[in-house]
Design a protein around this motif. Structure first.
Motif, short mmCIF file in Angstrom:
data_model
loop_
_atom_site.label_atom_id
_atom_site.label_comp_id
_atom_site.label_asym_id
_atom_site.label_seq_id
_atom_site.Cartn_x
_atom_site.Cartn_y
_atom_site.Cartn_z
N LYS A 73 64.20 49.04 59.07
CA LYS A 73 63.78 49.98 60.12
C LYS A 73 62.32 50.36 59.88
O LYS A 73 61.82 50.23 58.75
N SER A 118 69.11 49.03 65.34
CA SER A 118 70.54 49.07 65.00
C SER A 118 71.37 48.07 65.79
O SER A 118 72.21 47.36 65.24
N ARG A 121 71.20 44.06 64.64
CA ARG A 121 71.32 43.62 63.24
C ARG A 121 72.24 42.41 63.08
O ARG A 121 71.89 41.44 62.39
N GLY A 135 68.77 48.72 56.01
CA GLY A 135 68.29 49.76 56.92
C GLY A 135 69.42 50.65 57.41
O GLY A 135 69.91 50.47 58.52
N THR A 136 69.85 51.58 56.55
CA THR A 136 70.88 52.58 56.90
C THR A 136 72.06 51.94 57.61
O THR A 136 72.58 52.45 58.61
N THR A 138 75.71 50.94 57.96
CA THR A 138 77.05 51.33 57.51
C THR A 138 77.98 50.12 57.40
O THR A 138 78.08 49.32 58.33
N ARG A 143 82.24 45.40 61.63
CA ARG A 143 81.01 44.64 61.34
C ARG A 143 81.26 43.53 60.34
O ARG A 143 80.59 42.49 60.38
N SER A 186 75.08 52.07 67.18
CA SER A 186 75.27 52.72 65.88
C SER A 186 76.68 53.31 65.76
O SER A 186 77.33 53.57 66.77
N THR A 187 77.12 53.52 64.54
CA THR A 187 78.43 54.14 64.32
C THR A 187 78.45 55.61 64.80
O THR A 187 79.46 56.04 65.35
N PRO A 188 77.37 56.40 64.62
CA PRO A 188 77.40 57.78 65.14
C PRO A 188 77.57 57.81 66.67
O PRO A 188 78.27 58.68 67.20
N TYR A 207 66.07 56.17 66.69
CA TYR A 207 66.25 57.61 66.56
C TYR A 207 64.96 58.38 66.81
O TYR A 207 64.99 59.53 67.21
N THR A 224 73.06 61.31 63.96
CA THR A 224 73.15 60.10 63.14
C THR A 224 73.38 60.55 61.69
O THR A 224 73.77 61.72 61.47
N ASP A 225 73.10 59.68 60.73
CA ASP A 225 73.36 60.02 59.34
C ASP A 225 72.46 61.15 58.85
O ASP A 225 71.28 61.21 59.21
N ILE A 228 69.00 60.30 57.50
CA ILE A 228 67.96 60.02 58.49
C ILE A 228 67.46 61.34 59.08
O ILE A 228 66.25 61.58 59.18
N TYR A 252 76.22 52.86 52.93
CA TYR A 252 75.15 51.92 53.28
C TYR A 252 75.29 50.61 52.50
O TYR A 252 75.38 50.61 51.27
N1 GLU Z 1 74.57 54.20 59.50
C1 GLU Z 1 74.79 54.18 60.91
C2 GLU Z 1 74.96 52.76 61.44
O1 GLU Z 1 74.87 51.85 60.68
C3 GLU Z 1 73.70 54.90 61.66
C4 GLU Z 1 72.30 54.56 61.26
C5 GLU Z 1 71.72 53.36 61.97
O2 GLU Z 1 71.90 53.23 63.18
O3 GLU Z 1 71.07 52.57 61.29
O4 GLU Z 1 75.23 52.55 62.61
#
Ligand code: GLU
Length: 307
Positions: A73, A118, A121, A135-136, A138, A143, A186-188, A207, A224-225, A228, A252
């Motif tokens: 990111k 995100s 990926r 990069g953060t 999850t 996945r 993203s997961t959030p 974000y 989000t996390d 972040i 992560y």
């Molecule tokens: N960790 C979460 C995800 O992988 C949110 C952060 C992000 O989007 O990188 O979706």
């Protein structure tokens, strides 16, 4: 409120936003660095000599090419940030990427970073655009059907970022009828959609665009996390705050191409070794630690069986 009545407020917020950006760019004394920590304070990672991983098609291709391509990111303070003036990347995820590269036999100047959002990926790993991703990201079962994960190397949790003057939002249950922003894919984002359907969900690629929308009153919260959000709040402490307790677990991982188990397990070994020899903590202290949260104990590595 009418558009004209809103204009002075939007202008006032834009002025504040510009002032915040200006202060960050100038690196005001006592404030967190605007563009990540100074290079000199970053740890150096010993590069593995004569390292070989012939069972990994990804590693073999990178070795032939002469450098690694790592997806990251570029707009997440203390985690993955790119200085637009120099093109240099910095942050905890960047350090994790560098130490992993070193363990795979690639010195820092043989690591090419590429910004991947995100939502992109899995595709980037599937079509060979990058060798691995830090990069953060999850780790989850959905996945894992598309990519592999080494780690986890850090445990985050979903949280909420609001304006400093917000008094009504303390947790996800307060989001009914509120405009909430998160990143596409993203997961959030998924969690709000599934568990809090009365929230008005808005999504962008990054974000940082959500945070701009929060500062200009286009949305009421960014989710989000915590790792972040704490970074964004630390950069604009007079405008933003993180509220409530984390309401999920976000372990992560380092994303690798699906099926490249040799690379995945080599990265697991590398993470474990770097946690043991103190490099992980040094990297944390020089980056994410600057946001004010002391180094936690890293979570246990999960060497799951190949599927
Ligand atoms: N960790 C979460 C995800 O992988 C949110 C952060 C992000 O989007 O990188 O979706």
């Amino acid at each position: 409120m009418s558009r004209t009545a809103r204009l002075p407020r939007v202008l006032a917020v834009l002025t504040v936003l510009l002032a915040v950006l200006f202060a960050a760019a100038c690196g005001k004394e006592g404030s967190p660095p605007g563009k990540g920590p100074a290079e000199s304070r970053l740890p150096e990672y010993e590069v593995a000599k004569d390292f070989q991983l012939p069972d990994s098609p990804t590693w073999t291709r990178a070795k032939k090419r002469g450098y690694l391509r790592v997806g990251v990111k570029e707009d997440q303070p203390y985690l993955g940030e790119r200085d637009p003036a120099t093109g240099t990347y910095s942050g905890f995820d960047i350090e994790i990427a560098k130490m992993m590269a070193a363990s795979l036999g690639f010195p820092q100047d043989k690591v090419h970073f590429r910004t991947i959002a995100s939502a992109n990926r899995e595709t980037a790993l599937q079509n060979g655009q990058i060798d691995f991703y830090v990069g953060t990201y999850t780790i989850n079962d959905k996945r894992k059907k598309l990519v592999g994960f080494a780690g986890p190397y850090y445990m985050a949790g979903q949280s909420l970022l609001v304006r400093k003057n917000e008094n009504d939002i303390h947790g996800p249950e307060d989001l009914d009828g509120k405009r909430v922003c998160s990143a596409t894919g993203s997961t959030p984002y998924q969690r709000i959609k599934a568990d809090y359907p009365k929230a008005i969900l808005v999504s962008y690629d990054t974000y940082s665009v959500c945070v701009d929308n929060l500062l200009t009153y286009q949305v009421d919260a960014v989710t989000t996390d915590d790792a972040i959000l704490i970074g964004y709040a630390a950069k604009a402490p007079n405008e933003l705050k993180v509220v409530g307790r984390p309401f999920s677990e976000e372990p992560y991982g380092i994303g690798v191409p699906h099926g490249d188990n040799a690379l995945r397990l080599a990265l697991d070994d590398a993470l474990e070794a770097r946690e043991k020899n103190g490099d992980w903590k040094k990297a944390y202290d020089a980056t994410l630690g600057l946001s004010g949260v002391p180094a936690p104990k890293p979570p246990a590595i999960d060497r799951y069986p190949a599927s």
